[in-house]
Design a protein around this motif. Structure first.
Motif, short mmCIF file in Angstrom:
data_model
loop_
_atom_site.label_atom_id
_atom_site.label_comp_id
_atom_site.label_asym_id
_atom_site.label_seq_id
_atom_site.Cartn_x
_atom_site.Cartn_y
_atom_site.Cartn_z
N CYS A 13 0.84 -1.21 0.00
CA CYS A 13 0.00 0.00 0.00
C CYS A 13 0.87 1.25 0.00
O CYS A 13 0.55 2.24 -0.68
CB CYS A 13 -0.91 0.00 1.23
N ALA A 14 1.98 1.20 0.75
CA ALA A 14 2.90 2.34 0.77
C ALA A 14 3.53 2.55 -0.60
O ALA A 14 3.72 3.70 -1.04
CB ALA A 14 3.99 2.12 1.83
N LEU A 15 3.86 1.47 -1.30
CA LEU A 15 4.40 1.59 -2.66
C LEU A 15 3.39 2.25 -3.59
O LEU A 15 3.74 3.13 -4.39
CB LEU A 15 4.77 0.20 -3.20
N ILE A 16 2.14 1.82 -3.48
CA ILE A 16 1.09 2.39 -4.34
C ILE A 16 0.92 3.88 -4.06
O ILE A 16 0.82 4.70 -4.98
CB ILE A 16 -0.23 1.63 -4.11
N LEU A 17 0.92 4.23 -2.77
CA LEU A 17 0.78 5.65 -2.40
C LEU A 17 1.99 6.46 -2.88
O LEU A 17 1.85 7.62 -3.28
CB LEU A 17 0.62 5.78 -0.89
N THR A 18 3.18 5.86 -2.83
CA THR A 18 4.38 6.55 -3.29
C THR A 18 4.32 6.82 -4.78
O THR A 18 4.67 7.91 -5.25
CB THR A 18 5.64 5.71 -2.97
N ALA A 20 1.57 7.09 -6.49
CA ALA A 20 0.53 8.11 -6.67
C ALA A 20 1.08 9.50 -6.34
O ALA A 20 0.79 10.47 -7.06
CB ALA A 20 -0.66 7.79 -5.77
N LEU A 21 1.88 9.60 -5.26
CA LEU A 21 2.46 10.89 -4.89
C LEU A 21 3.40 11.38 -5.99
O LEU A 21 3.38 12.57 -6.34
CB LEU A 21 3.22 10.76 -3.57
N ALA A 22 4.23 10.48 -6.51
CA ALA A 22 5.15 10.87 -7.58
C ALA A 22 4.39 11.28 -8.84
O ALA A 22 4.86 12.13 -9.61
CB ALA A 22 6.09 9.72 -7.89
N SER A 23 3.22 10.70 -9.06
CA SER A 23 2.43 11.04 -10.24
C SER A 23 1.79 12.41 -10.11
O SER A 23 1.64 13.13 -11.11
CB SER A 23 1.33 9.98 -10.45
N VAL A 24 1.44 12.78 -8.87
CA VAL A 24 0.78 14.06 -8.64
C VAL A 24 1.78 15.16 -8.32
O VAL A 24 1.68 16.29 -8.82
CB VAL A 24 -0.24 13.94 -7.49
N LEU A 25 2.77 14.84 -7.47
CA LEU A 25 3.78 15.82 -7.05
C LEU A 25 5.19 15.27 -7.30
O LEU A 25 5.91 14.91 -6.36
CB LEU A 25 3.61 16.16 -5.57
N ALA A 213 12.42 7.65 -8.89
CA ALA A 213 12.35 7.03 -10.21
C ALA A 213 11.05 7.39 -10.91
O ALA A 213 11.05 7.75 -12.11
CB ALA A 213 12.47 5.51 -10.08
N PHE A 214 9.94 7.29 -10.20
CA PHE A 214 8.66 7.58 -10.83
C PHE A 214 8.46 9.08 -11.04
O PHE A 214 7.76 9.48 -11.97
CB PHE A 214 7.52 6.98 -10.01
N SER A 215 9.08 9.90 -10.21
CA SER A 215 9.02 11.34 -10.45
C SER A 215 9.64 11.68 -11.80
O SER A 215 9.05 12.40 -12.62
CB SER A 215 9.74 12.10 -9.33
N ALA A 216 10.85 11.14 -12.03
CA ALA A 216 11.51 11.38 -13.32
C ALA A 216 10.70 10.80 -14.47
O ALA A 216 10.59 11.41 -15.54
CB ALA A 216 12.91 10.77 -13.29
N ALA A 217 10.14 9.61 -14.26
CA ALA A 217 9.37 8.96 -15.32
C ALA A 217 8.10 9.74 -15.65
O ALA A 217 7.72 9.88 -16.82
CB ALA A 217 9.03 7.53 -14.92
N GLY A 221 6.63 11.66 -19.11
CA GLY A 221 5.40 11.22 -19.75
C GLY A 221 5.10 9.74 -19.62
O GLY A 221 4.52 9.14 -20.53
N LEU A 222 5.48 9.13 -18.49
CA LEU A 222 5.30 7.69 -18.31
C LEU A 222 3.86 7.26 -18.50
O LEU A 222 3.57 6.34 -19.27
CB LEU A 222 5.79 7.28 -16.91
N TRP A 223 2.93 7.89 -17.77
CA TRP A 223 1.55 7.40 -17.79
C TRP A 223 0.85 7.69 -19.11
O TRP A 223 -0.11 6.99 -19.46
CB TRP A 223 0.77 8.02 -16.63
N LYS A 224 1.32 8.68 -19.85
CA LYS A 224 0.74 8.92 -21.17
C LYS A 224 1.12 7.82 -22.15
O LYS A 224 0.40 7.56 -23.13
CB LYS A 224 1.23 10.27 -21.70
N GLN A 225 2.26 7.17 -21.89
CA GLN A 225 2.74 6.12 -22.77
C GLN A 225 2.33 4.73 -22.29
O GLN A 225 2.70 3.73 -22.92
CB GLN A 225 4.28 6.18 -22.86
N MET A 226 1.58 4.64 -21.19
CA MET A 226 1.28 3.34 -20.60
C MET A 226 -0.21 3.22 -20.27
O MET A 226 -0.63 3.44 -19.13
CB MET A 226 2.11 3.13 -19.34
#
Length: 332
Positions: A13-18, A20-25, A213-217, A221-226
Motif C-alpha cells: 500500500c505504501a508503494l502504491i501511495l508513493t 501516486a504521490l510521484a504522479s501528482v507531485l 524514479a517515478f518522479s523522473a518517469a 510522460g510515463l503514464w501517457k505512454q502506458m
C-alpha cells in the motif's frame, strides 16, 4: 479471512501511495538532486545493516548442502534469464519495450532473503539451508546481476553494461555490506534485536528510490505512454513467469531426488526475486533509461509472489506434522 491473504500488505500500500504521490507531485530540480543523495545514503545504510545482521554461523551451517544451493542459484541466475529470453516473442507484444526491458532485468535479480526464509519456515522446510541459499543469492547478485544485465541488454538490441556500472554497484552495495560484516562482532547482536529498525530502513530506501524514479518517469510522460491494457499485459507477463518458475523448481527438485523439506526451500528460494536489491541496482545500472518502467515489473512481481507463495506455503504446511518432522530430519 480467506480473502485477506489476497489483500496487499502495508508495504505494498505504501508503494502504491508513493507512486501516486510521484504522479501528482513529482520532485524536480534541486529537490530531485537532494532526494537522489538521500537515497544513496539510505541504500548504503541498508546493506551495511544487512551485513551486520547476517549470521556467519547460520551460513556455515547451511553451506554443507551444496546440491541444494547450486539448484537454487541455477534457478535464480540461469533458469529465469533463459525464460526471459525464450518467452520474449510470446510475451513482449503484451507490454512496451521499456517494460519488457524491466522484465529482463527482473529475471537477473537475486532471490529475496527475509520472505524466502519466512515462507520456508511457514511451510516447514529446511530453514538453515534457506538462510544460506537466500543469503548467498543476495550476495552473489551484486556481481552476477550486472553481468547478466549486460548480456541481456545486448540481446535486447541495446548497449552492453559497462564496467563502470559494475564498479558502482560494488561500491554502493558490496562495500557497505562488507563493512557491516566487519562490524558484526561489535553491533551484530544490537542490530539483530532491532529487526523493526532494519525493516524501516529496508522499506524506506525502496520507497525513496521508487519516488525519485517515478518522479523522473512522470516528468518524461510515463503514464501517457502506458495505458491500462499495457499494465494488464504486464500483470500477465509476471504471472506467467512466476507460474513457470514455481512449477520448474517444484518438479525439478523432485526429479533431482530432494526430500520434501529441501523441495520447499528450493521452491521458495529459487522462484522469488528481490525488490530490496532490484530497485537500488536499477538506479545504478539504468542511468539514462526510463527508470520508472524498469522498476514497475519488479514492484508488481513482488506483490504477486508474496500472495502466491503465502497460499503455497499454507498448502505445504497443511500436511501432517509427524510426516513434516520426519521429512525435515531425513533432509539434514
Amino acid at each position: 479471512m480467506f480473502l485477506r491473504r489476497f489483500f496487499p500488505d502495508r508495504f505494498t500500500c505504501a508503494l502504491i501511495l508513493t507512486v501516486a504521490l510521484a504522479s501528482v507531485l513529482p520532485c524536480r530540480g534541486a529537490t530531485a538532486s537532494a532526494f537522489s543523495v538521500l537515497t544513496d545514503l539510505a541504500i548504503a545504510l541498508l546493506f551495511f545493516l544487512h551485513g551486520a545482521k547476517l549470521s556467519r554461523e547460520a551460513v556455515v551451517a547451511g553451506m554443507t548442502h551444496w546440491r541444494l544451493h547450486l539448484t537454487v542459484l541455477a534457478s535464480t541466475f540461469v533458469m529465469f534469464p533463459v525464460l526471459g529470453v525464450l518467452l520474449r516473442p510470446l510475451l513482449s507484444p503484451l507490454v512496451t519495450p521499456d517494460l519488457y526491458l524491466g522484465v529482463l532485468f527482473l529475471c537477473t535479480l537475486p532471490s529475496t532473503v527475509q520472505s524466502s526464509i519466512a515462507f520456508t519456515s511457514m511451510a516447514r522446510g529446511n530453514i538453515p539451508a534457506a538462510i544460506c541459499a537466500a543469503s548467498a543469492s543476495s550476495l552473489l547478485g551484486i556481481f552476477v546481476t550486472p553481468l547478466l544485465v549486460g548480456v541481456l541488454l545486448e540481446s535486447h538490441g541495446q548497449a552492453g553494461m559497462s564496467w563502470d556500472a559494475v564498479g558502482a554497484i560494488v561500491l554502493q552495495l558490496l562495500v557497505p555490506f562488507v563493512a557491516g560484516q566487519v562490524a558484526q562482532r561489535w553491533i551484530g547482536r544490537w542490530v539483530g534485536r532491532r529487526r523493526a529498525m532494519l525493516s524501516y530502513v529496508d522499506q524506506g530506501s525502496i520507497l525513496l528510490v521508487v519516488y525519485t524514479a517515478f518522479s523522473a518517469a512522470v516528468l518524461q510522460g510515463l503514464w501517457k505512454q502506458m495505458p491500462l491494457p499495457v499494465l494488464g499485459g504486464l500483470l500477465v507477463v509476471n504471472a506467467v513467469l512466476l507460474a513457470i518458475a514455481l512449477l520448474m523448481t517444484r518438479y525439478g527438485a523432485r526429479l533431482l531426488g530432494f526430500k520434501r523439506a529441501d523441495e520447499i526451500t528450493i521452491v521458495f528460494c529459487g522462484s522469488k526475486k528481490s525488490l530490496a536489491s532490484g530497485v537500488p541496482m536499477a538506479k545504478v545500472l539504468f542511468a539514462g533509461h526510463p527508470l520508472g518502467a524498469i522498476v514497475l515489473p519488479i514492484m508488481l512481481f513482488h506483490q504477486i509472489q508474496l500472495m502466491t507463495c503465502a497460499v503455497l506455503a499454507r498448502k505445504y504446511a497443511a500436511r501432517p506434522v509427524e510426516v513434516s518432522r520426519k521429512l525435515a530430519e531425513t533432509s539434514n
